[in-house]
Design an enzyme around this catalytic site. Structure first.
Site, mmCIF file in Angstrom:
data_model
loop_
_atom_site.group_PDB
_atom_site.id
_atom_site.type_symbol
_atom_site.label_atom_id
_atom_site.label_comp_id
_atom_site.label_asym_id
_atom_site.label_seq_id
_atom_site.Cartn_x
_atom_site.Cartn_y
_atom_site.Cartn_z
ATOM 1 N N LYS A 14 -7.579 44.027 15.806
ATOM 2 C CA LYS A 14 -8.201 44.735 14.669
ATOM 3 C C LYS A 14 -8.747 46.095 15.090
ATOM 4 O O LYS A 14 -8.452 47.113 14.487
ATOM 5 C CB LYS A 14 -9.349 43.910 14.056
ATOM 6 C CG LYS A 14 -8.958 42.531 13.567
ATOM 7 C CD LYS A 14 -10.124 41.810 12.904
ATOM 8 C CE LYS A 14 -11.287 41.509 13.848
ATOM 9 N NZ LYS A 14 -11.009 40.461 14.844
ATOM 10 N N ARG A 89 -16.432 38.363 7.183
ATOM 11 C CA ARG A 89 -16.105 37.258 8.090
ATOM 12 C C ARG A 89 -16.480 35.908 7.500
ATOM 13 O O ARG A 89 -16.252 34.878 8.152
ATOM 14 C CB ARG A 89 -16.873 37.453 9.403
ATOM 15 C CG ARG A 89 -16.042 38.019 10.558
ATOM 16 C CD ARG A 89 -16.954 38.178 11.757
ATOM 17 N NE ARG A 89 -16.267 38.225 13.009
ATOM 18 C CZ ARG A 89 -15.903 39.343 13.635
ATOM 19 N NH1 ARG A 89 -16.126 40.506 13.089
ATOM 20 N NH2 ARG A 89 -15.319 39.288 14.803
ATOM 21 N N ARG A 128 -9.604 41.671 28.548
ATOM 22 C CA ARG A 128 -10.570 42.709 28.173
ATOM 23 C C ARG A 128 -11.906 42.466 28.881
ATOM 24 O O ARG A 128 -12.612 43.404 29.225
ATOM 25 C CB ARG A 128 -10.768 42.727 26.651
ATOM 26 C CG ARG A 128 -11.656 43.874 26.206
ATOM 27 C CD ARG A 128 -11.692 44.028 24.701
ATOM 28 N NE ARG A 128 -12.347 42.909 24.043
ATOM 29 C CZ ARG A 128 -12.470 42.790 22.725
ATOM 30 N NH1 ARG A 128 -11.981 43.720 21.928
ATOM 31 N NH2 ARG A 128 -13.076 41.744 22.198
ATOM 32 N N ARG A 134 -18.393 43.503 27.831
ATOM 33 C CA ARG A 134 -18.916 42.759 26.675
ATOM 34 C C ARG A 134 -19.252 41.335 27.084
ATOM 35 O O ARG A 134 -18.393 40.613 27.587
ATOM 36 C CB ARG A 134 -17.887 42.765 25.538
ATOM 37 C CG ARG A 134 -17.936 44.020 24.714
ATOM 38 C CD ARG A 134 -16.882 44.040 23.633
ATOM 39 N NE ARG A 134 -16.900 42.870 22.745
ATOM 40 C CZ ARG A 134 -16.220 42.804 21.615
ATOM 41 N NH1 ARG A 134 -15.497 43.838 21.229
ATOM 42 N NH2 ARG A 134 -16.265 41.719 20.871
ATOM 43 N N ARG A 146 -15.736 31.534 19.855
ATOM 44 C CA ARG A 146 -15.494 32.575 18.842
ATOM 45 C C ARG A 146 -14.265 32.229 18.010
ATOM 46 O O ARG A 146 -14.245 32.431 16.799
ATOM 47 C CB ARG A 146 -15.297 33.936 19.523
ATOM 48 C CG ARG A 146 -16.603 34.509 20.036
ATOM 49 C CD ARG A 146 -16.378 35.599 21.043
ATOM 50 N NE ARG A 146 -15.700 36.773 20.518
ATOM 51 C CZ ARG A 146 -15.160 37.713 21.284
ATOM 52 N NH1 ARG A 146 -15.220 37.619 22.599
ATOM 53 N NH2 ARG A 146 -14.582 38.743 20.735
HETATM 54 P P1 B4P Z 1 -9.312 43.413 19.032
HETATM 55 O O1 B4P Z 1 -8.640 42.408 18.193
HETATM 56 O O2 B4P Z 1 -9.248 44.804 18.563
HETATM 57 O O3 B4P Z 1 -10.747 42.774 19.123
HETATM 58 P P2 B4P Z 1 -12.045 43.189 18.316
HETATM 59 O O4 B4P Z 1 -11.782 44.195 17.244
HETATM 60 O O5 B4P Z 1 -13.014 43.547 19.334
HETATM 61 O O6 B4P Z 1 -12.483 41.894 17.536
HETATM 62 P P3 B4P Z 1 -13.557 40.849 17.949
HETATM 63 O O7 B4P Z 1 -13.462 39.826 16.861
HETATM 64 O O8 B4P Z 1 -13.337 40.408 19.328
HETATM 65 O O9 B4P Z 1 -14.978 41.588 17.986
HETATM 66 P P4 B4P Z 1 -15.895 42.325 16.913
HETATM 67 O O10 B4P Z 1 -16.284 43.588 17.541
HETATM 68 O O11 B4P Z 1 -15.268 42.408 15.553
HETATM 69 O O12 B4P Z 1 -8.764 43.570 20.541
HETATM 70 C C1 B4P Z 1 -8.781 42.575 21.521
HETATM 71 C C2 B4P Z 1 -8.028 42.982 22.804
HETATM 72 O O13 B4P Z 1 -6.624 42.856 22.601
HETATM 73 C C3 B4P Z 1 -8.251 44.419 23.260
HETATM 74 O O14 B4P Z 1 -8.532 44.396 24.637
HETATM 75 C C4 B4P Z 1 -6.942 45.143 23.014
HETATM 76 O O15 B4P Z 1 -6.653 46.125 23.976
HETATM 77 C C5 B4P Z 1 -5.926 44.021 23.110
HETATM 78 N N1 B4P Z 1 -4.780 44.262 22.237
HETATM 79 C C6 B4P Z 1 -4.794 44.799 20.991
HETATM 80 N N2 B4P Z 1 -3.550 44.852 20.484
HETATM 81 C C7 B4P Z 1 -2.708 44.319 21.454
HETATM 82 C C8 B4P Z 1 -1.291 44.103 21.516
HETATM 83 N N3 B4P Z 1 -0.473 44.435 20.517
HETATM 84 N N4 B4P Z 1 -0.783 43.516 22.616
HETATM 85 C C9 B4P Z 1 -1.606 43.181 23.658
HETATM 86 N N5 B4P Z 1 -2.950 43.379 23.673
HETATM 87 C C10 B4P Z 1 -3.496 43.944 22.558
HETATM 88 O O16 B4P Z 1 -17.153 41.336 16.785
HETATM 89 C C11 B4P Z 1 -17.980 40.992 17.873
HETATM 90 C C12 B4P Z 1 -19.071 40.031 17.422
HETATM 91 O O17 B4P Z 1 -19.975 40.708 16.495
HETATM 92 C C13 B4P Z 1 -18.622 38.790 16.666
HETATM 93 O O18 B4P Z 1 -18.212 37.749 17.525
HETATM 94 C C14 B4P Z 1 -19.897 38.438 15.877
HETATM 95 O O19 B4P Z 1 -20.834 37.787 16.683
HETATM 96 C C15 B4P Z 1 -20.457 39.791 15.500
HETATM 97 N N6 B4P Z 1 -19.986 40.230 14.184
HETATM 98 C C16 B4P Z 1 -19.133 41.284 13.947
HETATM 99 N N7 B4P Z 1 -18.887 41.391 12.622
HETATM 100 C C17 B4P Z 1 -19.587 40.385 12.009
HETATM 101 C C18 B4P Z 1 -19.688 39.944 10.651
HETATM 102 N N8 B4P Z 1 -19.036 40.567 9.668
HETATM 103 N N9 B4P Z 1 -20.469 38.869 10.382
HETATM 104 C C19 B4P Z 1 -21.138 38.245 11.357
HETATM 105 N N10 B4P Z 1 -21.070 38.591 12.664
HETATM 106 C C20 B4P Z 1 -20.297 39.648 12.996
#
Ligand code: B4P
Length: 197
Positions: A14, A89, A128, A134, A146
Site C-alpha cells: 500500500k 481498517r 523490511r 519499525r 498484524r
Molecule cells: P507496504 O504494504 O507498503 O506496508 P505498509 O503500507 O507499511 O502497511 P502496514 O499495514 O504494514 O503499516 P501501516 O503504516 O499502514 O509495504 C511492505 C513492504 O513490502 C515494504 O518493505 C515494501 O518495500 C515491500 N514491497 C512493496 N511492494 C512490493 C513488491 N511488489 N514486491 C516485493 N516487495 C514489495 O500501519 C502501521 C500500524 O499503524 C498498524 O499496524 C496499526 O497499528 C496502526 N494503524 C494505521 N492505520 C490505522 C487505522 N486506520 N486504524 C487503526 N490503526 C491503524
C-alpha cells in the site's frame, strides 16, 4: 475528481504504491500509519497513546484515527482528490469516512484491494524489519498478529465496498512497476459516476 481507498493486508504494498499513485494522479496521500508514526516521533498525546498499541500489532482506537483524518480533510478543502492508505481498517472507520466525505461534497470512487498471499506478506515485512527500524516489523509473532488482526477486523471491509459496488481486486504479486500499471488501468477504467465527486 477521484477519492481512492488503497486496501490490503500489512505488507501488501500500500505505502509503496500510494507514493507513486498520489503523484501520478495529483492526489493528497493520507496514510494513517505515517500520520501515527509522526505523532509518536513528535511525542504528542495521541502518539503516546498509539505507541504501545502499534508495537503489539493491534489497531489504534477508531475515534482517534477518524479524528486525524477529519483534520486532514478540513485542512485540504481544495484538494483534487485523496488517496487513503491504511484507512479505513474497520467497518466503523469506513462508515465514518463515508459520512465525512459527504460533508465535504465528496465520495469514495473505489476501493483498490491488493491481493498477496500470507507467506509473501511475512517475507516482505520480515525483510523490511531488517532496515525500517519499525518495532512492528521486528518480530515474527507481531507480524503474524498484524495479519490476524487484518483478517478479523479489516477484511470484512471487502464486503462493505462490494455491497457499495466499489470493490476492485488487484493482483499484488509482481514488480512494483507491474502492480502500478495494474492499478492505473483499474483507476483509468473506473465508471464515470464513481469519479464525479
Ligand atoms: P507496504 O504494504 O507498503 O506496508 P505498509 O503500507 O507499511 O502497511 P502496514 O499495514 O504494514 O503499516 P501501516 O503504516 O499502514 O509495504 C511492505 C513492504 O513490502 C515494504 O518493505 C515494501 O518495500 C515491500 N514491497 C512493496 N511492494 C512490493 C513488491 N511488489 N514486491 C516485493 N516487495 C514489495 O500501519 C502501521 C500500524 O499503524 C498498524 O499496524 C496499526 O497499528 C496502526 N494503524 C494505521 N492505520 C490505522 C487505522 N486506520 N486504524 C487503526 N490503526 C491503524
Amino acid at each position: 475528481m477521484i477519492n481512492l481507498v488503497l486496501f490490503g493486508p500489512p505488507g501488501a504494498g500500500k505505502g509503496t504504491q500510494a507514493a507513486v499513485l498520489s503523484k501520478a494522479y495529483r492526489l493528497i496521500h493520507l496514510s494513517t500509519g505515517d500520520i501515527l508514526r509522526e505523532e509518536i516521533a513528535s511525542g504528542t498525546a495521541i502518539g503516546l497513546q498509539a505507541k504501545d498499541i502499534i508495537c503489539h500489532g493491534e489497531l489504534v482506537p477508531d475515534e482517534l484515527v477518524i479524528e486525524l483524518i477529519r483534520e486532514k480533510l478540513d485542512k485540504n478543502p481544495e484538494a483534487k482528490g485523496f488517496l487513503f492508505d491504511g484507512f479505513p481498517r474497520t467497518v466503523p472507520q469506513a462508515e465514518a469516512l463515508d459520512k465525512l466525505l459527504i460533508h465535504y461534497g465528496r465520495n469514495v470512487s473505489a476501493m483498490l484491494s491488493l491481493e498477496v498471499a500470507k507467506e509473501e506478506l511475512i517475507a516482505r515485512l520480515t525483510n523490511r524489519g531488517t532496515t525500517s527500524g519499525r518495532s512492528d516489523d521486528a518480530d515474527q509473532k507481531i507480524i503474524e498478529n498484524r495479519i490476524q488482526v487484518y483478517i478479523d477486523k479489516t477484511e470484512p471491509l471487502i464486503k462493505y465496498y462490494k455491497n457499495a459496488g466499489k470493490y476492485e481486486s488487484i493482483n499484488g504479486i509482481g514488480s512494483v512497476e507491474e502492480i502500478t500499471n495494474r492499478l492505473k488501468i483499474c483507476i483509468d477504467n473506473l465508471p464515470r459516476n464513481n469519479k464525479s465527486r
